[in-house]
Write an enzyme that holds these catalytic residues in place. Structure first.
Site, PDB file in Angstrom:
ATOM      1  N   GLU A   1       0.841  -1.192   0.000  1.00 46.38           N
ATOM      2  CA  GLU A   1       0.000   0.000   0.000  1.00 46.38           C
ATOM      3  C   GLU A   1       0.878   1.243   0.000  1.00 46.38           C
ATOM      4  O   GLU A   1       2.089   1.155   0.215  1.00 46.38           O
ATOM      5  CB  GLU A   1      -0.955  -0.010   1.204  1.00 46.38           C
ATOM      6  CG  GLU A   1      -0.247   0.000   2.546  1.00 46.38           C
ATOM      7  CD  GLU A   1      -1.199  -0.302   3.713  1.00 46.38           C
ATOM      8  OE1 GLU A   1      -2.120  -1.116   3.544  1.00 46.38           O
ATOM      9  OE2 GLU A   1      -1.002   0.273   4.781  1.00 46.38           O
TER      10      GLU A   1
ATOM     11  N   HIS B   1      -4.093   3.025   8.209  1.00 43.30           N
ATOM     12  CA  HIS B   1      -2.847   2.506   8.778  1.00 43.30           C
ATOM     13  C   HIS B   1      -1.886   3.646   9.091  1.00 43.30           C
ATOM     14  O   HIS B   1      -1.855   4.657   8.386  1.00 43.30           O
ATOM     15  CB  HIS B   1      -2.154   1.568   7.786  1.00 43.30           C
ATOM     16  CG  HIS B   1      -2.818   0.234   7.686  1.00 43.30           C
ATOM     17  ND1 HIS B   1      -2.692  -0.561   6.585  1.00 43.30           N
ATOM     18  CD2 HIS B   1      -3.603  -0.441   8.551  1.00 43.30           C
ATOM     19  CE1 HIS B   1      -3.375  -1.675   6.768  1.00 43.30           C
ATOM     20  NE2 HIS B   1      -3.945  -1.620   7.960  1.00 43.30           N
TER      21      HIS B   1
END
Lengths: 288, 371
Positions: A209, A246
């Site tokens: 990511e 995150h």
């Protein structure tokens, strides 16, 4: 074969008597994991789900041979629990808990390095050697044995992609969640090296990511790999400066962009797919 | 959590790290008063959580108190990168012999703190040539010691036998103490000013690890999120406002990003990022939908891959919110994973068909938004 854990791994559950610990112990047992003991300070002597519970990791180790520990303990106490497992000589420690202070994470990782142990996580779904052993929280039904290795930063996205693989009959050797935080025990490179050496793994799926540099670092190693790597990077459409859940998933000062990661991976010879559901098709194409 | 410069300097001062004489002010009369107390030329600095404030005109100088009052009045009317100036810091103007750079942050690659220093401070550190930048990773088990600080100062090219060199060693040691004791994510001093024999922190950029705020009870709190983003956070939801027209709810940061990417692939524009996390009951789902609707989307996609999250819980919550509060725009639901059959049955009873695959659901949501 699988990496890190398999059907012979004796597992300890730290925090077995808590709500999450108990639920996931039942799930892990149902998957076939060999859970031999649990800990819960003050509840030593109890037996839960047929598993003996001890007051400390040392006490558990006096009575059982333990290879790996999975931690289900609230964030504020994880540093203590992880250091306890490492100090007792356990060589694989999985930390599922999220929201752990980053200074605690650095302390855990530094000590693990010193005692030559592996920490998976923190903030991870865990690890599954499909059909053999599960340590962590993924739903059981989506993980079937096979020859694809998977390494990821994110949990549900992994279920999505592994679910697609399984639906197409493509099984996995081991699925490893390295964790979504900035400081985690294993890097992509560490896991890629293990898959490269595992004779049963024929291809590797890397689920990354935006944010950080770990996909770029992985690219340097992918260049040397003999096995094919298929990568998906989440966050193509994410705007800079906004943290996407995150701790690591943020584009700052032009670092960690989608384009940079795709370029590095592609140049290293990895096949980068644009959407998660394209992974099975590409694997079929490559492994034909 | 980012801290305002004046807060960072208060922390510095508590640890004995030298900062300029001064104080934060909330109006121009106070600016006049502090300038009078300082009794010389002052600098008046806008307190906003954004870099580049100097270039944006957010810093002014004044030679006497009346001038400081006027400068403060001008600054209070400003916005810098969309942020209103509500607070100023009035400080003595330093005589500057040299500007240095000093920071400590967390290096994900080595999993250690990294100290970065340069004798060429004052500008963007990324524009300084590599040979003038000192990087030193700190082993957390070893900690900071005099020899480490001395070696950093030597590598910066500052003589250790000068008062400034000795002062700098002390500052490096203090900064590391602040870094560890305050759960710091980033602490940056740019410029760190050599002024005669003294070395003084002319700026302070301090970010505290959000996950450690619970044990940093004596630090002030700064809220950077919008009201909606904060409301979401308090419910365990992770919500970010974007500028499109499709509302998004998913469970997990990665799959939520994946959903945004899939929508974009089909030509759609997400209105938000909303990660509902592991277990969201009725209250959480209701709040999530409320947040999504506050962005006035033209359609909504709910993308659930149940691991910890149970599909029947999500379905029940959704049906109840729809019945009790009403949802004025079309909703596409993708529901798979733990208890998916039960979840789908609940939706079916309410006349809603769930999708199997993310791509079909995303395609449909884009189509509905474009109607």
């Amino acid at each position: 074969m699988a990496i890190l854990i398999d059907e012979n791994t004796n597992v300890l559950v730290q925090g077995l008597t808590g709500k999450q610990g108990l639920f996931h112990t039942q799930q892990m047992l149902a998957y076939g994991s060999k859970i031999v003991a649990g800990t819960s300070p003050g509840k030593g002597g109890a037996v839960v789900e047929g598993i003996p519970v001890y007051d400390s990791v040392r006490a558990a180790c006096e009575n059982h041979q333990i290879h790996a520990s999975v931690i289900f303990i609230p964030a504020a106490f994880v540093k203590d629990a992880a250091l306890e497992a490492l100090e007792a000589g356990i060589k694989v420690v999985v930390v599922v808990t999220e929201h752990i202070p980053v200074h605690d994470e650095m302390a855990i990782v530094a000590y693990a390095r010193r005692v030559n142990a592996t920490v998976i996580g923190p903030n991870t779904f865990g690890i599954v050697s499909s059909g053999k052993c599960k340590m962590g929280i993924p739903p059981n039904q989506f993980f079937i044995p096979g020859s694809v290795g998977v390494v990821a930063r994110s949990g549900t996205l992994t279920y999505e992609i592994v679910g697609n693989l399984t639906a197409q009959g493509i099984g996995q050797t081991t699925v490893v969640g390295i964790g979504g935080d900035r400081v985690v025990g294993l890097s992509f490179v560490d896991v890629l090296k293990m898959f490269e050496q595992d004779p049963e793994t024929k291809a590797v799926v890397l689920i990354g990511e935006i944010g950080g540099k770990s996909e770029e670092e992985a690219s340097l190693y992918i260049k040397e790999m003999t096995k094919p790597v298929i990568a998906y990077i989440a966050g193509k459409s994410a705007p800079p400066g906004k943290r996407m859940g995150h701790a690591g998933a943020i584009i700052e000062r032009g670092m960690g962009t989608y384009e940079g990661k795709v370029k590095a991976l592609t140049e290293a010879g990895a096949r980068v797919v644009e959407l998660p559901f394209e992974v099975p098709e590409v694997i079929k194409e490559i492994c034909r | 959590m980012k801290m305002f410069e004046y807060m960072g300097k208060e922390v510095f001062a508590k640890f004995g790290l030298p900062v300029p004489k001064g104080r934060m002010v909330a109006n121009s009369d106070e600016a006049f008063q502090i300038a009078t107390e300082i009794g010389g030329p002052v600098v008046i600095k806008s307190q906003v959580l954004s870099g580049k404030r100097g270039k944006a005109g957010g810093i002014k100088f004044a030679d006497h108190p009346e001038e400081a009052r006027v400068a403060a009045q001008e600054l209070f009317g400003m916005t810098i990168q969309g942020l209103a100036v509500d607070i100023l810091l009035v400080e003595e103007k330093l005589h500057i012999d040299q500007e240095l750079y000093l920071s400590i942050t967390i290096d994900s690659a080595s999993k250690m703190p990294v100290l970065i220093a340069s004798a060429h401070g004052g500008m963007d550190i990324e524009e300084v040539a590599d040979e003038y930048i000192v990087k030193k990773q700190i082993d957390v088990e070893l900690g900071m010691h005099g020899f480490i600080a001395c070696d950093v100062v030597r590598r910066m090219g500052i003589p250790l036998n000068t008062p400034q060199g000795k002062e700098l060693v002390k500052i490096i040691k203090t900064l590391y103490k602040i870094f560890t004791q305050k759960d710091v994510d980033l602490v940056e001093i740019n410029p760190l000013v050599i002024s005669g024999d003294k070395v003084i922190a002319a700026d302070a950029k301090v970010t505290i690890d959000d996950e450690a705020l619970y044990r940093q009870v004596d630090l002030p709190r700064v809220e950077e999120r919008t009201a909606s983003e904060k409301a979401a956070h308090d419910l365990g939801l992770s919500f970010v406002e974007l500028d499109g027209d499709i509302g998004v709810m998913a469970n997990g940061a990665g799959i939520t990003m994946g959903t945004l990417d899939t929508l974009a692939y089909y030509g759609g524009k997400p209105a938000n990022f909303l990660d509902a996390g592991g277990g969201t009951g009725e209250e959480g789902t209701a709040k999530a939908l409320e947040l999504i609707l506050s962005r006035n989307p033209k359609s909504i996609i709910i993308n659930i891959f149940g691991g910890i999250t149970r599909c029947d819980d999500v379905a029940r919550a959704f049906v109840s919110v729809k019945k009790n509060k009403g949802i004025p725009v079309p909703v596409v639901i993708r529901l798979v994973g733990t208890n998916q059959e039960a979840g789908r049955a609940i939706l079916k009873e309410a006349g809603i068909e769930a999708y199997d695959g993310m791509q079909d659901a995303a395609k449909k949501a884009v189509e509905l938004a474009q109607k």
